[in-house]
Design a protein around this motif. Structure first.
Motif, short mmCIF file in Angstrom:
data_model
loop_
_atom_site.label_atom_id
_atom_site.label_comp_id
_atom_site.label_asym_id
_atom_site.label_seq_id
_atom_site.Cartn_x
_atom_site.Cartn_y
_atom_site.Cartn_z
N LEU A 241 0.83 -1.10 -0.16
CA LEU A 241 0.02 0.29 -0.06
C LEU A 241 0.50 1.01 0.07
CD1 LEU A 241 -2.57 -0.57 2.80
CD2 LEU A 241 -3.10 -0.80 0.14
N LEU A 262 -5.40 4.42 6.69
CA LEU A 262 -5.62 4.52 5.36
C LEU A 262 -7.30 4.93 4.95
CD1 LEU A 262 -6.58 0.30 7.58
CD2 LEU A 262 -4.85 0.57 5.10
N LYS A 263 -8.03 5.66 6.23
CA LYS A 263 -8.62 6.84 5.74
C LYS A 263 -8.44 7.52 5.04
CE LYS A 263 -11.88 6.58 9.94
NZ LYS A 263 -12.57 6.65 10.73
N LYS A 265 -6.37 7.38 2.88
CA LYS A 265 -6.16 6.50 1.47
C LYS A 265 -6.85 5.95 0.46
CE LYS A 265 -3.74 2.51 -1.12
NZ LYS A 265 -2.96 4.05 -2.38
N TYR A 266 -8.47 5.87 1.90
CA TYR A 266 -9.35 5.20 1.36
C TYR A 266 -10.47 5.91 1.34
CZ TYR A 266 -6.73 1.27 -0.49
OH TYR A 266 -5.87 -0.02 -0.60
N LEU A 270 -14.68 1.63 2.39
CA LEU A 270 -14.36 0.51 1.63
C LEU A 270 -15.02 0.80 0.71
CD1 LEU A 270 -11.55 -1.68 3.75
CD2 LEU A 270 -11.41 0.77 2.52
N SER A 271 -14.68 0.89 -1.38
CA SER A 271 -15.83 0.07 -1.70
C SER A 271 -15.49 -1.38 -1.97
CB SER A 271 -15.76 0.74 -3.17
OG SER A 271 -13.89 0.92 -3.28
N GLU A 274 -12.14 -1.23 -3.33
CA GLU A 274 -10.85 -0.55 -1.89
C GLU A 274 -11.05 -1.94 -1.45
OE1 GLU A 274 -11.71 3.18 -1.90
OE2 GLU A 274 -12.70 2.52 -0.84
N SER A 275 -12.18 -2.44 -0.62
CA SER A 275 -11.69 -3.79 -0.41
C SER A 275 -11.19 -5.01 -0.89
CB SER A 275 -12.86 -4.27 0.27
OG SER A 275 -13.56 -3.61 0.69
N ASP A 277 -8.03 -4.60 -2.40
CA ASP A 277 -6.75 -4.60 -2.52
C ASP A 277 -6.24 -4.40 -1.14
OD1 ASP A 277 -5.20 -2.93 -3.82
OD2 ASP A 277 -5.37 -0.90 -2.94
N LEU A 278 -7.75 -4.43 -0.49
CA LEU A 278 -7.19 -4.94 1.08
C LEU A 278 -6.04 -5.62 1.19
CD1 LEU A 278 -9.35 -1.72 3.41
CD2 LEU A 278 -6.24 -2.76 2.56
N LYS A 292 -12.35 -3.08 8.66
CA LYS A 292 -14.04 -2.55 8.30
C LYS A 292 -14.89 -2.34 9.47
CE LYS A 292 -14.72 -4.22 3.69
NZ LYS A 292 -15.55 -5.79 3.31
#
Length: 604
Positions: A241, A262-263, A265-266, A270-271, A274-275, A277-278, A292
């Motif tokens: 990341l 994380l907030k 960045k995303y 989280l979409s 994005e989820s 990607d995580l 989450k």
């Protein structure tokens, strides 16, 4: 009479020995029964005394057993005394078992080496208080304390083991209250995480806050698993990341700092992309799920970490445990503690005595191997004594059966007597019913009509039976002819009744009949024979015929026998006496010889 006396003598000769035997058996039974009662009462009293002593000493005995287990781990005697005192005080304060407290100390001493007397007692007390505060059993919290000590061992060494364990108890109690979980679930959560978070530099307060927050939607073990997978993927995630999750010393940043990055960045949510990607970054779905949940309420997480960090000591745990204490359990535990303390003071002496008795029995056991003949002799004697007791018991059983049968016979006879009484009552009721039936019958007018006809028939029959005498007596009276004509009419009416057939001449008082009757009445009649009872024959009449012919033995009849049956006629100076027919009735009967004599007498 001689036979009767002989029979009575034989009965006496037989029954007297039997009575003596019966008395002897009864006496033996009484002695045996008394002996059995004495044995039973004595044995029962001895057993009751033993149980009473054992019951009184049982708290001290149970405490002594548990302390012996702890002593086997190398705990000194002074530490054992302090542990016993702490256990009794804890039991009286919170109503929990003192023996369970000491048993928990065994597990703690096994899991945490190097605890001295004070530390062992403090660890055990903190575990007990936390168990009471979090509604968990002592064994579970004891295992939890061992796990936490293994995770935060360095921190415990820096703070001091006694202070550290109080801090753990207080923080855990606060976490249970804040996150509506239990001590058991917190124990599972930390067991699943292990030392991963601590090794990464995460403080205890933060770990408890994260695990407590996750338990709002999952179990403790699942929360621990998600947190462990997150920690395992932090190093790889920061590289993928292009974010830094560690400080300059390589320790992981606080969870709030990681969430803020994380907030940034995303965003706050989280979409799907994005989820995904995580997931690639952290390497598992469990880590993404935890992120989450925590990102949804970072302010709440920060507040929880702060509250837990402010907890010092186990005052919070004591407060919660005291609020859930049952006072009746306290009373019972206090009574246990009193007995354990009082009898624990004399238990060593009693244990010495009991040990001596056990040693003596061990010696006796050795004698059985050394002297087998004496062993058999004593065994046979004991069996014989028990057998004699069995004989007496059997006699008592037989007599009891006999008494029961006798009682049953009495009940049977009583029942039969009751049946006979019922039968008598039934008979009386039947008689009363017959009287009632008769009364009802005579109350019916038809009954009186039938009875009147019957009386009329009987009256007419009587008139007809005595008609000749009535005719002879009243033939010349006027009213007799009227009566006879009326009777003839009644007879004709009665003959009309079915079953009635009375014969009665129609010519009751014709002149021809009157003339014939008058002629019959005026005709001379023969003298009716007179019957009289003959007196018993005199002794002079019981002889032979020759004696009868002698002048001085002429038989004569008493005047009363011939009165009113003789007639005397005197002709020209001559006197003649004649007798009518004489009938003699002998009340005692006449023998053949007497009959023959009477025949000769009549022949003259």
């Amino acid at each position: 009479m001689d036979k009767l006396l002989m029979h009575v003598a034989l009965v006496d000769q037989v029954t007297k020995p039997l009575q003596g035997i019966t008395k002897q058996v009864q006496s033996s039974m009484n002695v045996g029964r008394q002996g059995l009662q004495n044995m039973a009462s004595g044995g029962a009293g001895l057993v009751a005394t033993g149980f009473a002593i054992q019951n009184a000493l049982m708290p001290a005995i149970e405490m002594d057993r548990k302390l012996g287990e702890v002593k086997s781990l190398g705990v000194a005697d002074d530490a054992l005394k302090q542990l016993q005192a702490t256990a009794l005080n804890f039991s009286a304060d919170y109503g929990k078992s003192a023996t369970d407290f000491v048993a928990a100390s065994y597990d703690i001493q096994s899991a945490i080496s190097g605890l001295n007397g004070d530390e062992l007692s403090q660890f055990t007390r903190a575990s007990g208080v936390l168990a009471a505060a979090t509604k968990a059993d002592t064994a579970t919290i004891t295992s939890y304390m061992g796990t936490m000590y293994g995770i935060f061992k360095n921190q415990a060494a820096e703070m001091g083991k006694a202070e550290w364990v109080d801090d753990v108890a207080g923080k855990t109690a606060m976490a249970v209250q804040m996150f509506k979980t239990t001590g058991s679930e917190m124990s599972r959560a930390f067991t699943s995480v292990g030392a991963n978070a601590t090794s990464a530099g995460v403080a205890m307060s933060e770990q408890m806050a994260i695990l407590g927050t996750l338990q709002a939607t999952m179990s403790g073990s699942e929360a621990g698993t998600k947190y462990r997978t997150f920690l395992a993927g932090v190093a790889n995630a920061q590289d993928r990341l292009n974010l830094s999750f560690t400080d300059s010393q390589g320790q992981i940043l606080p969870m709030l700092d990681i969430l803020d990055k994380l907030k940034g960045k995303y965003g706050d949510t989280l979409s799907v992309a994005e989820s995904a990607d995580l997931k690639k970054a952290f390497g598992s779905e469990e880590a993404v799920s935890m992120i989450k949940l925590l990102m949804a309420d970072t302010d709440g997480l920060a507040s929880s970490i702060e509250q837990l960090g402010n907890v010092q000591g186990m005052s919070k745990a004591e407060q919660m445990a005291g609020a859930m204490t049952d006072q009746w359990e306290r009373l019972e535990s206090a009574w246990f503690a009193v007995r354990a303390a009082v009898f624990g003071a004399i238990l060593p002496s009693i244990n010495s005595l009991v040990g001596s008795i056990a040693d003596g029995l061990t010696v006796v056991t050795g004698w059985t191997d050394e002297f087998p003949f004496l062993t058999q002799l004593f065994a046979y004697a004991a069996v014989g004594a028990l057998a004699l007791g069995g004989v007496v018991a059997s006699l008592s059983l037989i007599m009891g059966i006999g008494q029961m049968m006798s009682g049953g016979w009495a009940v049977t006879m009583g029942a039969l007597n009751g049946v006979m009484k019922l039968f008598r009552i039934s008979t009386i009721a039947t008689t009363a019913a017959a009287w009632l039936f008769n009364a009802a019958l005579w109350a019916n007018p038809i009954t009186w009509v039938v009875a009147g006809i019957a009386l009329l028939i009987a009256g007419v029959g009587a008139v007809i039976y005595w008609w000749d005498d009535l005719t002879a007596a009243f033939k010349d009276t006027a009213w007799f002819k009227v009566i006879s004509g009326a009777i003839e009419g009644i007879v004709d009416l009665l003959n009309l009744i079915p079953g009635v057939d009375i014969e009665f001449g129609s010519d009751v008082d014709t002149p021809e009949v009157s003339t014939a009757v008058e002629a019959e009445r005026n005709a001379p009649k023969a003298i009716e024979p007179v019957a009289f009872e003959a007196p018993e024959m005199p002794s002079s009449m019981t002889g032979s015929i020759a004696d009868y012919k002698q002048p001085n033995t002429t038989p004569t009849l008493p005047p009363s026998m011939v009165q009113n049956v003789t007639t005397t006629t005197q002709k020209q100076g001559a006197k003649t006496t004649s007798y009518g027919d004489v009938y003699i009735t002998a009340p005692n009967g006449i023998t053949p010889d007497q009959l023959a004599e009477w025949d000769e007498l009549n022949a003259g």
